[in-house]
Design an enzyme around this catalytic site. Structure first.
Site, PDB file in Angstrom:
ATOM      1  CB  SER A 120      -3.653  -5.125  -6.641  1.00 43.08           C
ATOM      2  OG  SER A 120      -4.962  -5.523  -6.270  1.00 43.08           O
ATOM      3  CG  ASP A 121      -2.687  -5.334   0.120  1.00 40.78           C
ATOM      4  OD1 ASP A 121      -3.666  -6.073   0.372  1.00 40.78           O
ATOM      5  OD2 ASP A 121      -1.820  -5.068   0.965  1.00 40.78           O
ATOM      6  CE1 TYR A 122      -7.606  -9.542  -1.346  1.00 44.66           C
ATOM      7  CE2 TYR A 122      -9.425  -9.200   0.170  1.00 44.66           C
ATOM      8  CZ  TYR A 122      -8.672 -10.043  -0.610  1.00 44.66           C
ATOM      9  OH  TYR A 122      -8.964 -11.390  -0.653  1.00 44.66           O
ATOM     10  CG  HIS A 164      -0.526  -1.362  -5.929  1.00 47.96           C
ATOM     11  ND1 HIS A 164      -0.161  -1.302  -4.600  1.00 47.96           N
ATOM     12  CD2 HIS A 164      -1.160  -2.554  -6.095  1.00 47.96           C
ATOM     13  CE1 HIS A 164      -0.563  -2.399  -3.988  1.00 47.96           C
ATOM     14  NE2 HIS A 164      -1.160  -3.178  -4.868  1.00 47.96           N
ATOM     15  CE1 TYR A 183      -4.184  -1.640   0.333  1.00 46.90           C
ATOM     16  CE2 TYR A 183      -3.256  -2.768   2.234  1.00 46.90           C
ATOM     17  CZ  TYR A 183      -4.270  -2.633   1.302  1.00 46.90           C
ATOM     18  OH  TYR A 183      -5.350  -3.470   1.306  1.00 46.90           O
TER      19      TYR A 183
END
Length: 780
Positions: A309-311, A287, A278
C-alpha cells in the site's frame, strides 16, 4: 463462517529440522512448509509494517536498538512475538543513521526477530531510493525527471545498481521506487519523481532502474534490492493537478499510456513489487480495485510478486481527516476488507487498518485462505533474499561502500548528462575563462541546496556558487548576491511555505545590481525550490500549483540583470516545467537543470565553461502558461486547434535540446517500405556532427497510424538512440520497427496492428520541423 484456530492445526514432524529452515530446498516448498506452521495471528503479522512506531517498539531516542523496549513489545498491542512483515526506513531512526549505524541497527533488529518470534521469520527493511538512498551518507544523483533528460537507460541502470549496493550493504532489502507514472499534468507537485510525459521513455528508464536494483534477480550476494513500481496507476494525470485526485482517463488511454509503463517493466525487468496509487479510476480507488490488482495485474499479466500500500492509503478508502478520503469504506475494518479483497499484500507504513485482520477472519468477514494467498509471495521473497539463511550485513563494509569515489564520479556524470541547453543566442556559451576577469553569480538558487524530494543527506554537496568558484580558482574573480528569495528558509519536509517579502526582495535586487555591475558576465540561478514543487501529502503540506510562472520577484531580478547590458546566462532549477516566458524572451542562454543532485555545482561549472558539452533532451514539454495545459506532445489530432490571442504550441517541446555543436540528420530510409502486419522493418538515418566540438545527439523515432479505427496520437515515441560524435564525423543509426511499434487497442479493445499507412518520423525532437518523414505501408 467459523474459523478453526491455527494453533490446533496439524503441523509437520518437529523432531527433524523444519523444511522451511533447510537452505538446500527451493523457496516454494519452504514457503509451503512455513505457511502450514503459522497461526492466523502470525500470518496477519506478516501483513504489517512498523515505521514511525519504531520509536515505540524497537529503538531509543538516539535511534539505537533498545532491547528492553523490544522485549516489552513482544506482548501487548504490538505482539511482536508473532513476527512482523517489514520495518520501514531504519535509516531515519533517531533523526538519521549513517551507514555503519544503520547496518548495526538492522542487524540488531533482525537478530531480535529471528530469536524472539516463535518461528524465527526475518523482517524486510524498506527504504526510499528515488534518486539515491534517501539516508545520511547516501549518494544523491539527479531527480528522475532530470534523468529523463539523459535519454540514457545504461546510465540509469548504473545509478540504481550503485544505490542498491549502498542500501543493501546497510541492511535494506526493498526500495520503494522507481516511479513509472507518466507525468501529463505539470501543476502536479510530484512531476520531479517521474521520468517525464512519454510512456515509452518512462518505460525504458523504469526498466533500467529495476535492472539496476534487482540485477539478475539473485539477491544472495547482498548487492541488490527488491524494486517497487509505483504508483499503480494513473497517478500522473490527477484532476486539477492535485495530488491524489481522480485520474479521469478512458480505458484505452489507461492501457496505452499509464498501464503500459508497468506492464513493460514487469515483462522486461521482472519487478518484484508494486505500490498501489492514492487516486481513483472510474470511481474505484486503486487500493480497493479488484479489476486492477487481480484481473489485470495478476491474471492478465501473471504477476507473482506482492503489492504494497502507499502510506496510509488503506485508511483513505474511508476518511483521513488531515488530507482526504474516498468514502468507499465506513471505517478502518471495512477499509481492511476492501484492500484484502483487492489484493494488497501488506499495509505501509504502520499498523492501522490491517490490525483488524485477525478479528475479521474470526468473524467470517474474511477467510484465512485469503491471508495465505497474500502472505505466501512475501515469504517467498524473504527466502529468495536469503534472509532465513544469511540475514546480516557487515557495518564496516557498509561504511566503505558509501565512500567509494566512483560513486561520486557517477553522480557527477549523471548531473552533466541531465543538463539541457534550451537557448544559446549568439553562441554566448560556453564561456572562455581566458577572456573573463569577473563573474557575478546571482540568484536565489545560486548558493542553496537543491536535491528535491525524497532526498537523504549526502556526504558532499556542491552549490552553483561553490562549483563556479572551484572551477575558476584564481583565474577570475567570482562575486555573489542572492538577488531575491523564492521562499523564506524551509525545505521539502517542512509543512509551512513562507513566501518571500516583496520589499526585502527589491532591496536584494538593488544589491545584486551593484554586484553585477562589477562583472563581465552574469550567471543566474533561478526557478523553483524544494518547497514550491513537491508531494502534497496533507492539507498542511502542499506542493501543487495553479500557476507555472516564476515565483516571487524573480522576473524583476531578470529584468534588472538584463538591463545592465552584460551577457546573462541562466540555469533553471525546478521540480516541474515552468512557463518562464519573460526569461526565455530576454536572456540569451538558458539551461534546464531540474535537480542535479549532490554534484550540482561541479556539473554546472563543467557545462558553463565548456568542459562538458550538454546533450540533454526535455523529457516533458514546457507550456507557455498554466492555461495551455495539457501540453504533452502525443495529443490527439483534434486537440490543438488553436487559441484566441495566443500560440497553441509549447515553449519547448518534448525531446528538444541544443548542443555547443550542430548536427545533421539526413538520408532517412526504410529497409522495406511495405510489410505485413506481423512483419518488421528498419528505418535508418545518417547523423553528422557538423560543428567544431565533439558532442552528443539523441535521435528519436516517432510513429503515427495515419488512418485508424480509433483516433491515434499525432505521433508517439517508439525508439531513441544516443550517439557521441567527434567534429565532422558521421554515423548511421538504425531503428527496428516491429508489430509492437505499430499496435494499439482498436475499437473492440483488441491489441492489434491495422493495415494501412504509417507515418515514420525520425529526428532530434518531437517538433515537426525537427523530423524527417517517411511512409510505411502495412498489409494483411
Amino acid at each position: 463462517m467459523k474459523t478453526k484456530s491455527s494453533a490446533k492445526k496439524a503441523v509437520p514432524n518437529r523432531a527433524a529440522t523444519p523444511a522451511y529452515k533447510n537452505p538446500s530446498l527451493p523457496s516454494a516448498p519452504r514457503v509451503k512448509d512455513l505457511l502450514a506452521r503459522m497461526t492466523l495471528e502470525e500470518k496477519a503479522a506478516q501483513m504489517l509494517c512498523i515505521w514511525q512506531e519504531k520509536a515505540l517498539t524497537l529503538v531509543d531516542e538516539k535511534g539505537e536498538f533498545d532491547l528492553a523496549k523490544a522485549r516489552r513489545s513482544l506482548r501487548g498491542p504490538y505482539a511482536l512475538q508473532r513476527g512482523l512483515g517489514q520495518v520501514g526506513r531504519p535509516s531515519d531512526a533517531g533523526g538519521g543513521r549513517n551507514a555503519r549505524q544503520m547496518a548495526e541497527l538492522t542487524n540488531a533488529i533482525q537478530k531480535f526477530f529471528l530469536e524472539n518470534s516463535r518461528l524465527g521469520i526475518p523482517v524486510i527493511f524498506h527504504e526510499e531510493c528515488l534518486h539515491g538512498h534517501a539516508a545520511p551518507e547516501g549518494t544523491s544523483f539527479p531527480q528522475p525527471v532530470a534523468l529523463g533528460a539523459t535519454f540514457n537507460p545504461e546510465l540509469v541502470e548504473k545509478l540504481f545498481t550503485m544505490t542498491a549496493l549502498e542500501a543493501r550493504s546497510r541492511g535494506a532489502h526493498h526500495a520503494l521506487t522507481p516511479v513509472v507514472d507518466v507525468a501529463r499534468e505539470p501543476r502536479w507537485g510530484r512531476v520531479e519523481e517521474t521520468y517525464g510525459e512519454d510512456p515509452y521513455l518512462v518505460s525504458r528508464l523504469g526498466i533500467a532502474a529495476v535492472k539496476g536494483f534487482q540485477g539478475d534477480g539473485r539477491f544472495r550476494d547482498k548487492t541488490r534490492l527488491l524494486a517497487t513500481l509505483k504508483h499503480f496507476v494513473g497517478h500522473g494525470q490527477p484532476e486539477s493537478g492535485m495530488n491524489c485526485a481522480p485520474a479521469n482517463v478512458s480505458l484505452r488511454v489507461l492501457r496505452e499510456t499509464f498501464l503500459y509503463t508497468f506492464r513493460e517493466a514487469l515483462r522486461e525487468a521482472g519487478a518484484v513489487t508494486l505500490m498501489a496509487s492514492y487516486n481513483e479510476i472510474d470511481g474505484v480507488p486503486s487500493h480497493a480495485n479488484k479489476w486492477l490488482l487481480r484481473d489485470v495485474l495478476r491474471r492478465e499479466w501473471g504477476f507473482k510478486g506482492f503489492v504494497v500500500s502507499d502510506y496510509y492509503a488503506i485508511w483513505e478508502l474511508g476518511y483521513r481527516p488531515d488530507t482526504h478520503g474516498h468514502f468507499v469504506a465506513a471505517d478502518k475494518k471495512e477499509s481492511c476488507r476492501l484492500a484484502v479483497e483487492a489484493g494488497v499484500n501488506i499495509e505501509l507504513p504502520d499498523p492501522d487498518c490491517y490490525k483488524h485482520l485477525v478479528e475479521l477472519v474470526k468473524k467470517g468477514v474474511l477467510e484465512e485462505k485469503q491471508l495465505d494467498e497474500l502472505v505466501a509471495p512475501m515469504l517467498f521473497w524473504k527466502f529468495e533474499l536469503g534472509l532465513f539463511d544469511d540475514p546480516y550485513v557487515d557495518p564496516e563494509q557498509a561504511e566503505q561502500v558509501v565512500r567509494k569515489p566512483e560513486h561520486r564520479a557517477l553522480a557527477l556524470e549523471a548531473a552533466r548528462e541531465s543538463i539541457t541547453l534550451l537557448k544559446n543566442d549568439g553562441g554566448v556559451a560556453p564561456l572562455d575563462l581566458s577572456k573573463i576577469k569577473t563573474i557575478a553569480v546571482i540568484g536565489p538558487n545560486a548558493n542553496r541546496t537543491l536535491l528535491g524530494g525524497y532526498s537523504g543527506v549526502p556526504q558532499h554537496e556542491v552549490t552553483v556558487l561553490e562549483g563556479v568558484q572551484a572551477k575558476v580558482g584564481k583565474a577570475a574573480k567570482v562575486l555573489y548576491s542572492e538577488g531575491c528569495k523564492i521562499t523564506i528558509g524551509g525545505n521539502w519536509n517542512q509543512d509551512a511555505v513562507v513566501p518571500s517579502d516583496p520589499e526585502e526582495d527589491r532591496r536584494q535586487i538593488k544589491e545584486a545590481v551593484q554586484v553585477a555591475k562589477k562583472a563581465d558576465v552574469i550567471v543566474l540561478a533561478i526557478g523553483g525550490n524544494e518547497q514550491t514543487s513537491r508531494e502534497a501529502w496533507n492539507l498542511q503540506h502542499m506542493g501543487d500549483r495553479t500557476s507555472l510562472d516564476l515565483i516571487g520577484r524573480q522576473n524583476e531580478l531578470i529584468d534588472a540583470m538584463v538591463a545592465l547590458g552584460k551577457p546573462v546566462i541562466a540555469f533553471l532549477f525546478n521540480g516541474r516545467p515552468l512557463a518562464a516566458t519573460n526569461l526565455f524572451a530576454k536572456v540569451p542562454v538558458v539551461y534546464e537543470c531540474f535537480y542535479l543532485g549532490q554534484e550540482t555545482g561541479h556539473a554546472v561549472a563543467d557545462v558553463l565553461f565548456g568542459d562538458f558539452n550538454p546533450g540533454g533532451k526535455l523529457p516533458i514539454s514546457f507550456p507557455r502558461s498554466a492555461g495551455h495545459l495539457p501540453v504533452f506532445y502525443n495529443y490527439k489530432p483534434s486537440a490543438r486547434r488553436g487559441y484566441l490571442f495566443d500560440d497553441v504550441s509549447p515553449l519547448f517541446a518534448f525531446g528538444y535540446g541544443l548542443s555547443y555543436t550542430t548536427f545533421s540528420i539526413a538520408n532517412a530510409r526504410l529497409g522495406k517500405k511495405k510489410i505485413k502486419k506481423d512483419g518488421s522493418t528498419t528505418v535508418s538515418v545518417d547523423v553528422t556532427n557538423t560543428g567544431e566540438r565533439a558532442g552528443t545527439e539523441t535521435v528519436q523515432l516517432y510513429i503515427r497510424d495515419v488512418v485508424s479505427s480509433v483516433t491515434r496520437p499525432v505521433k508517439e515515441l517508439k525508439g531513441f538512440k544516443k550517439i557521441h560524435l567527434e567534429p565532422r564525423a558521421t554515423a548511421t543509426i538504425d531503428f527496428e520497427i516491429t508489430p509492437d511499434s505499430l499496435a494499439f487497442y482498436d475499437v473492440n479493445m483488441k491489441y492489434i496492428v491495422e493495415p494501412g499507412d504509417f507515418a515514420i518520423m525520425v529526428g532530434s525532437s518531437s517538433r515537426n520541423e525537427d523530423l524527417l518523414h517517411l511512409t510505411l505501408t502495412v498489409t494483411e
